[in-house]
Design a protein around this motif. Structure first.
Motif: not given
Length: 257
Positions: A122-133
């Protein structure tokens, strides 16, 4: 490195929107173009994601290679706008194809991360979606920094960055130890999944968010432009503040993750 690659690849998403005012002047495109151009990318992404899921492409082949191929295809579609495109119909087709390519960047990037993070996903995907934004907002920043840049230079820069990110992913990120392979699409799994109340709630929320959130992303420049019309004394740099408004969502993504 996954985060960097995700950021560079998803910068393709709103590249067309960032230079739309210039295209409207150069090609005599109507004011309603922002809606259909944004929708073309979204429809391409939906179609591409469905095809990738139905044929379990990222389970059959290395997701890193798929990420690379789709980054290059998306980059070429964006570059083609500069080299050969001069009308709205061709632009819509190229943005639709870019959306398909993004289906091999954003979700596949998350699959790559899931191959490395068995715990703390979950933490890793949070960073990935942040990168998407941030990637979504980035073309607006490029346009803000390079006010003297032509729209062609902005698109060339973004397309080059996306291709570079795909190369980084392929060369520097091995397949993770938790990567699942060989799964097949089974229609029965859909009915099994949707029996879970929590999953239904999340899924229906996600199905709607891409339209309302990306509609907001698309129309932020128009809201700021209207503000400038009402307040000529307090003129805002539309591209810069569009980047700040959209990009600020990355904070919520990383904290939420």
């Amino acid at each position: 490195m996954i985060i960097v690659s995700q950021f560079t690849g998803t910068s393709l998403w709103f590249a067309g929107n960032a230079v739309l005012p210039d295209l409207q002047l150069a090609w005599n495109i109507g004011a309603d173009a922002v809606g259909i151009i944004t929708s073309a990318v979204q429809l391409g992404f939906i179609f591409g994601t469905f095809v990738f899921a139905f044929f379990t492409i990222s389970d059959r082949y290395s997701p890193r290679i798929i990420f690379l191929i789709c980054s290059v295809i998306g980059s070429l579609c964006t570059l083609t706008i500069v080299l050969f495109c001069s009308d709205l119909t061709t632009l819509l087709l190229l943005r639709f194809l870019t959306g398909i390519a993004l289906a091999g960047i954003y979700p596949v990037g998350m699959k790559i991360a899931s191959g490395w993070y068995h715990h703390g996903l979950g933490n890793a995907l949070g960073f990935l979606v942040g990168a998407l934004v941030l990637g979504t907002a980035f073309p607006h920043l490029v346009r803000a920094i390079g006010h003297a840049f032509s729209w062609e230079r902005v698109l060339v820069f973004v397309s080059s960055l996306a291709a570079f990110g795909g190369v980084l992913m392929a060369l520097l990120v091995p397949d993770g130890p938790f990567l699942t392979n060989g799964t097949a699409f089974t229609p029965r799994s859909l009915s099994l999944m949707f029996r879970k109340k929590d999953l239904r709630a999340v899924a229906f929320g996600y199905f709607g968010h891409m339209w309302e959130l990306y509609a907001f992303y698309a129309f932020v420049p128009f809201v700021l432009s209207f503000y400038n019309t009402l307040n000529p004394a307090g003129h805002l740099d539309i591209s810069f503040w569009t980047f700040c408004i959209i990009g600020s969502g990355a904070i919520g993504c990383t904290v939420g993750g």
